[in-house]
Design an enzyme around this catalytic site. Structure first.
Site, short mmCIF file in Angstrom:
data_model
loop_
_atom_site.label_atom_id
_atom_site.label_comp_id
_atom_site.label_asym_id
_atom_site.label_seq_id
_atom_site.Cartn_x
_atom_site.Cartn_y
_atom_site.Cartn_z
N ASN A 88 53.81 102.03 42.65
CA ASN A 88 52.39 102.23 42.35
C ASN A 88 52.12 103.41 41.43
OD1 ASN A 88 51.68 100.06 44.17
ND2 ASN A 88 52.03 101.49 45.87
N ARG A 89 53.11 103.75 40.62
CA ARG A 89 53.01 104.85 39.65
C ARG A 89 52.79 106.21 40.31
NH1 ARG A 89 55.09 101.32 37.27
NH2 ARG A 89 54.58 100.53 35.20
#
Length: 215
Positions: free
Chosen positions: A192-193
């Site tokens: 999710n970065r």
């Protein structure tokens, strides 16, 4: 021309980087990461790194070189001192090194100051190089304009004949730099970065301060 790359995405999920399992010294963490990547991931040349300099024209420029040694003092690579890169370092020794190890989903960014290593160390490394690489250092006046490929190959043949059966001396314009770090950032890809970013900064007393950065 238009190429849309907006759908190029990857989820990074292999590992994590937590304060609870890192060293107080970034060179020790670098060594750990380097050996893990070299042993477990097919990176080709694990020691390939990008070095960025500020050129004499005022523009930054990045290119890939090979790391040849690292110690507690810094990171050593070899080049032509009269090249565009070498002249840029002579004028402004503040440089940036970066490693991206795709398979391990890891990146290391190093800010530091470059300086020439001693001549005897450059001599020793030059002597260890394959003979073809030694001749290549004599042939290439790196970054200078040449008429064509044939000009380089003709000079190589001339030098092969000149040094046949002889020791090849290290040219004085060729040698090593050591980059002494003042800041090292370790980046570990996460889902999710929300990547892990741990930065080590060297203070005036030569102690390392550790901070986590927002991804």
């Amino acid at each position: 021309m238009k190429t849309d790359l907006s759908n190029y995405r990857k989820s990074y999920e292999k590992q994590e980087l937590l304060e609870s399992n890192i060293s107080d010294n970034p060179l020790e963490l670098f060594q750990k990461w380097f050996h893990e990547v070299d042993a477990n991931f097919n990176e080709g040349e694990t020691n390939a790194m990008t070095i960025s300099t500020i050129g004499l024209d005022g523009f930054p420029k990045s290119r890939v070189v090979l790391l040849k040694q690292f110690t507690y003092e810094g990171f050593i690579f070899y080049t032509n001192y009269d090249s565009e890169k070498g002249k840029a370092i002579a004028a402004n020794p503040s440089v940036c090194l970066s490693f991206f190890w795709h398979g391990a989903e890891r990146q290391v960014i190093i800010k530091g100051t470059a300086e020439k290593i001693s001549e005897n160390l450059s001599d020793g490394y030059f002597e260890s190089r394959p003979r073809g690489s030694q001749l290549g250092a004599l042939v290439s006046h790196q970054s200078k304009i040449v008429k064509n490929r044939e000009e380089l190959e003709a000079e190589l043949k001339r030098l092969e004949a000149e040094y046949e059966g002889k020791e090849i001396p290290r040219p004085k314009y060729w040698g090593g730099f050591i980059v002494k770090p003042i800041e090292i950032e370790f980046w570990q890809g996460r889902p999710n970065r929300l990547h892990d970013r741990i930065r080590y900064t060297l203070d005036k007393e030569y102690n390392w301060t550790i901070n986590r950065l927002s991804p």
